[in-house]
Design a protein around this motif. Structure first.
Motif, PDB file in Angstrom:
ATOM      1  N   LYS A  92     100.844  20.022 122.659  1.00 44.68           N
ATOM      2  CA  LYS A  92     102.064  19.311 123.052  1.00 44.68           C
ATOM      3  C   LYS A  92     102.954  20.194 123.915  1.00 44.68           C
ATOM      4  O   LYS A  92     103.555  19.732 124.897  1.00 44.68           O
ATOM      5  N   ASP A  93     103.070  21.486 123.564  1.00 46.36           N
ATOM      6  CA  ASP A  93     103.852  22.406 124.385  1.00 46.36           C
ATOM      7  C   ASP A  93     103.278  22.486 125.798  1.00 46.36           C
ATOM      8  O   ASP A  93     104.017  22.502 126.789  1.00 46.36           O
ATOM      9  N   SER A  94     101.946  22.551 125.900  1.00 47.23           N
ATOM     10  CA  SER A  94     101.299  22.684 127.205  1.00 47.23           C
ATOM     11  C   SER A  94     101.426  21.414 128.039  1.00 47.23           C
ATOM     12  O   SER A  94     101.565  21.485 129.265  1.00 47.23           O
ATOM     13  N   VAL A  95     101.364  20.270 127.389  1.00 42.92           N
ATOM     14  CA  VAL A  95     101.344  18.997 128.113  1.00 42.92           C
ATOM     15  C   VAL A  95     102.743  18.484 128.423  1.00 42.92           C
ATOM     16  O   VAL A  95     103.004  17.983 129.516  1.00 42.92           O
ATOM     17  N   TYR A  96     103.664  18.611 127.462  1.00 44.11           N
ATOM     18  CA  TYR A  96     104.967  17.974 127.604  1.00 44.11           C
ATOM     19  C   TYR A  96     106.115  18.941 127.819  1.00 44.11           C
ATOM     20  O   TYR A  96     107.188  18.538 128.274  1.00 44.11           O
ATOM     21  N   GLY A  97     105.944  20.211 127.487  1.00 43.51           N
ATOM     22  CA  GLY A  97     107.070  21.120 127.539  1.00 43.51           C
ATOM     23  C   GLY A  97     107.969  20.920 126.332  1.00 43.51           C
ATOM     24  O   GLY A  97     107.599  20.259 125.348  1.00 43.51           O
ATOM     25  N   LEU A  98     109.184  21.469 126.413  1.00 46.15           N
ATOM     26  CA  LEU A  98     110.076  21.453 125.251  1.00 46.15           C
ATOM     27  C   LEU A  98     111.162  20.395 125.337  1.00 46.15           C
ATOM     28  O   LEU A  98     111.770  20.049 124.325  1.00 46.15           O
ATOM     29  N   ASP A  99     111.416  19.877 126.533  1.00 50.07           N
ATOM     30  CA  ASP A  99     112.553  18.974 126.707  1.00 50.07           C
ATOM     31  C   ASP A  99     112.185  17.499 126.672  1.00 50.07           C
ATOM     32  O   ASP A  99     113.048  16.644 126.545  1.00 50.07           O
ATOM     33  N   ASP A 100     110.916  17.202 126.810  1.00 48.52           N
ATOM     34  CA  ASP A 100     110.502  15.800 126.866  1.00 48.52           C
ATOM     35  C   ASP A 100     110.489  15.165 125.477  1.00 48.52           C
ATOM     36  O   ASP A 100     110.122  15.805 124.491  1.00 48.52           O
ATOM     37  N   GLU A 101     110.888  13.910 125.410  1.00 52.67           N
ATOM     38  CA  GLU A 101     110.767  13.134 124.191  1.00 52.67           C
ATOM     39  C   GLU A 101     109.313  12.662 124.081  1.00 52.67           C
ATOM     40  O   GLU A 101     108.808  11.982 124.972  1.00 52.67           O
ATOM     41  N   VAL A 102     108.656  13.038 122.995  1.00 56.25           N
ATOM     42  CA  VAL A 102     107.231  12.749 122.849  1.00 56.25           C
ATOM     43  C   VAL A 102     107.029  11.781 121.694  1.00 56.25           C
ATOM     44  O   VAL A 102     107.441  12.054 120.563  1.00 56.25           O
ATOM     45  N   GLU A 103     106.409  10.630 121.982  1.00 54.23           N
ATOM     46  CA  GLU A 103     106.100   9.686 120.914  1.00 54.23           C
ATOM     47  C   GLU A 103     104.996  10.260 120.031  1.00 54.23           C
ATOM     48  O   GLU A 103     104.182  11.082 120.462  1.00 54.23           O
ATOM     49  N   SER A 104     104.962   9.817 118.790  1.00 55.02           N
ATOM     50  CA  SER A 104     104.080  10.427 117.787  1.00 55.02           C
ATOM     51  C   SER A 104     102.604  10.330 118.165  1.00 55.02           C
ATOM     52  O   SER A 104     101.814  11.208 117.843  1.00 55.02           O
ATOM     53  N   ASN A 105     102.226   9.252 118.870  1.00 59.18           N
ATOM     54  CA  ASN A 105     100.806   9.062 119.195  1.00 59.18           C
ATOM     55  C   ASN A 105     100.475   9.426 120.634  1.00 59.18           C
ATOM     56  O   ASN A 105      99.358   9.164 121.106  1.00 59.18           O
ATOM     57  N   ALA A 106     101.425  10.029 121.368  1.00 61.25           N
ATOM     58  CA  ALA A 106     101.229  10.264 122.800  1.00 61.25           C
ATOM     59  C   ALA A 106     100.050  11.192 123.058  1.00 61.25           C
ATOM     60  O   ALA A 106      99.239  10.937 123.955  1.00 61.25           O
ATOM     61  N   LEU A 107      99.938  12.270 122.295  1.00 59.94           N
ATOM     62  CA  LEU A 107      98.839  13.206 122.515  1.00 59.94           C
ATOM     63  C   LEU A 107      97.500  12.529 122.277  1.00 59.94           C
ATOM     64  O   LEU A 107      96.546  12.717 123.052  1.00 59.94           O
ATOM     65  N   ASN A 108      97.405  11.717 121.241  1.00 60.06           N
ATOM     66  CA  ASN A 108      96.155  11.006 120.960  1.00 60.06           C
ATOM     67  C   ASN A 108      95.777  10.058 122.094  1.00 60.06           C
ATOM     68  O   ASN A 108      94.590   9.883 122.405  1.00 60.06           O
ATOM     69  N   VAL A 109      96.777   9.456 122.714  1.00 61.36           N
ATOM     70  CA  VAL A 109      96.514   8.550 123.839  1.00 61.36           C
ATOM     71  C   VAL A 109      95.905   9.326 125.004  1.00 61.36           C
ATOM     72  O   VAL A 109      94.920   8.890 125.617  1.00 61.36           O
ATOM     73  N   HIS A 110      96.452  10.501 125.315  1.00 55.59           N
ATOM     74  CA  HIS A 110      95.924  11.291 126.430  1.00 55.59           C
ATOM     75  C   HIS A 110      94.540  11.837 126.109  1.00 55.59           C
ATOM     76  O   HIS A 110      93.680  11.918 127.000  1.00 55.59           O
ATOM     77  N   ILE A 111      94.305  12.203 124.870  1.00 51.84           N
ATOM     78  CA  ILE A 111      92.966  12.653 124.470  1.00 51.84           C
ATOM     79  C   ILE A 111      91.970  11.518 124.638  1.00 51.84           C
ATOM     80  O   ILE A 111      90.851  11.712 125.137  1.00 51.84           O
ATOM     81  N   HIS A 112      92.360  10.304 124.234  1.00 51.58           N
ATOM     82  CA  HIS A 112      91.491   9.131 124.394  1.00 51.58           C
ATOM     83  C   HIS A 112      91.140   8.909 125.868  1.00 51.58           C
ATOM     84  O   HIS A 112      89.976   8.671 126.204  1.00 51.58           O
ATOM     85  N   HIS A 113      92.138   8.992 126.752  1.00 45.50           N
ATOM     86  CA  HIS A 113      91.888   8.778 128.177  1.00 45.50           C
ATOM     87  C   HIS A 113      90.993   9.870 128.750  1.00 45.50           C
ATOM     88  O   HIS A 113      90.118   9.592 129.587  1.00 45.50           O
ATOM     89  N   LEU A 114      91.185  11.109 128.302  1.00 46.19           N
ATOM     90  CA  LEU A 114      90.362  12.209 128.803  1.00 46.19           C
ATOM     91  C   LEU A 114      88.909  12.026 128.367  1.00 46.19           C
ATOM     92  O   LEU A 114      87.982  12.250 129.158  1.00 46.19           O
TER      93      LEU A 114
END
Length: 226
Positions: free
Chosen positions: A175-197
């Motif tokens: 999450k740090d690598s993908v979104y940084g520290l200032d972005d609001e991240v939804e709980s399932n956002a990382l899973n969504v990007h993993i699914h797309h990858l």
């Protein structure tokens, strides 16, 4: 890649952040030595860009302390101090590179890529992973010679995995690598990007290690030949 920029001049900081983000970097900002140390303790970064003229402590003293404490993060000093003796002092204090102000953002980005390349033990900027090839300088991805279109978040996720082959990366690290520290991240956002990858580069490209995190797996869809 996730970069920590330590710079007390807000105008310079905003320009560097905008320029690096346009080239695919994720950037966090600290305006003091104390803020830098706190961020390094609580978040993951791939690189540190360090100004020397900080309001609460000289940047060289901060760098020397971080190195004594065992920080192995690549560090690029970015400063107006351009005398040879000051450059030598910066490198002897533990910096991996030294760039003086004023500077060109393209050169700064190129130096950051070179630092990451050396840290990973690579001799070229291209990253090859089986039938997958990734160019960090242009964010271009190809699989079996065919270009693959990835979003900015998907590129950041892929790069974090490619920079750490064999390592298990926690969700917080990614999450740090993908979104940084200032972005609001939804709980399932990382899973969504993993699914797309996985859909674009093969189901095995991101391996789930239950209870620990994720790691890089083989690229390619079933039936594809490397």
């Amino acid at each position: 890649m996730h970069v920590l920029l330590t710079e007390d001049n807000s105008l310079i900081a905003s320009g560097v952040i905008a320029g690096l983000q346009a080239q695919g970097f994720t950037v966090a900002h600290a305006a003091s030595a104390a803020a830098t140390q706190s961020l390094l303790q609580h978040s993951h970064f791939d690189l540190l860009i360090l100004d020397l003229g900080l309001p609460d402590e000289d940047g060289l003293a901060l760098l020397q302390r971080l190195r004594r404490d065992g920080m192995a993060l690549p560090v690029l000093i970015l400063t107006a101090r351009d005398a040879i003796a000051e450059r030598v002092a910066g490198l002897q204090a533990g910096a991996d590179d030294y760039l003086t102000k004023p500077f060109d953002l393209r050169e700064l980005a190129a130096r950051l890529h070179a630092l990451l390349r050396r840290a990973a033990g690579r001799t070229t900027h291209l990253i090859d992973h089986g039938p997958l090839q990734y160019d960090p300088t242009t964010c271009a991805v190809s699989l079996c010679g065919q270009p693959i279109d990835l979003s900015r978040r998907e590129q950041a996720l892929l790069q974090a995995l490619l920079q750490n082959p064999g390592r298990i990366l926690s969700s917080e690290h990614l999450k740090d690598s993908v979104y940084g520290l200032d972005d609001e991240v939804e709980s399932n956002a990382l899973n969504v990007h993993i699914h797309h990858l996985r859909r674009k580069l093969g189901n095995g490209i991101v391996e789930t290690v239950r209870g620990l995190g994720y790691r890089l797996g083989p690229a390619g869809h079933e039936g594809q030949q490397p």
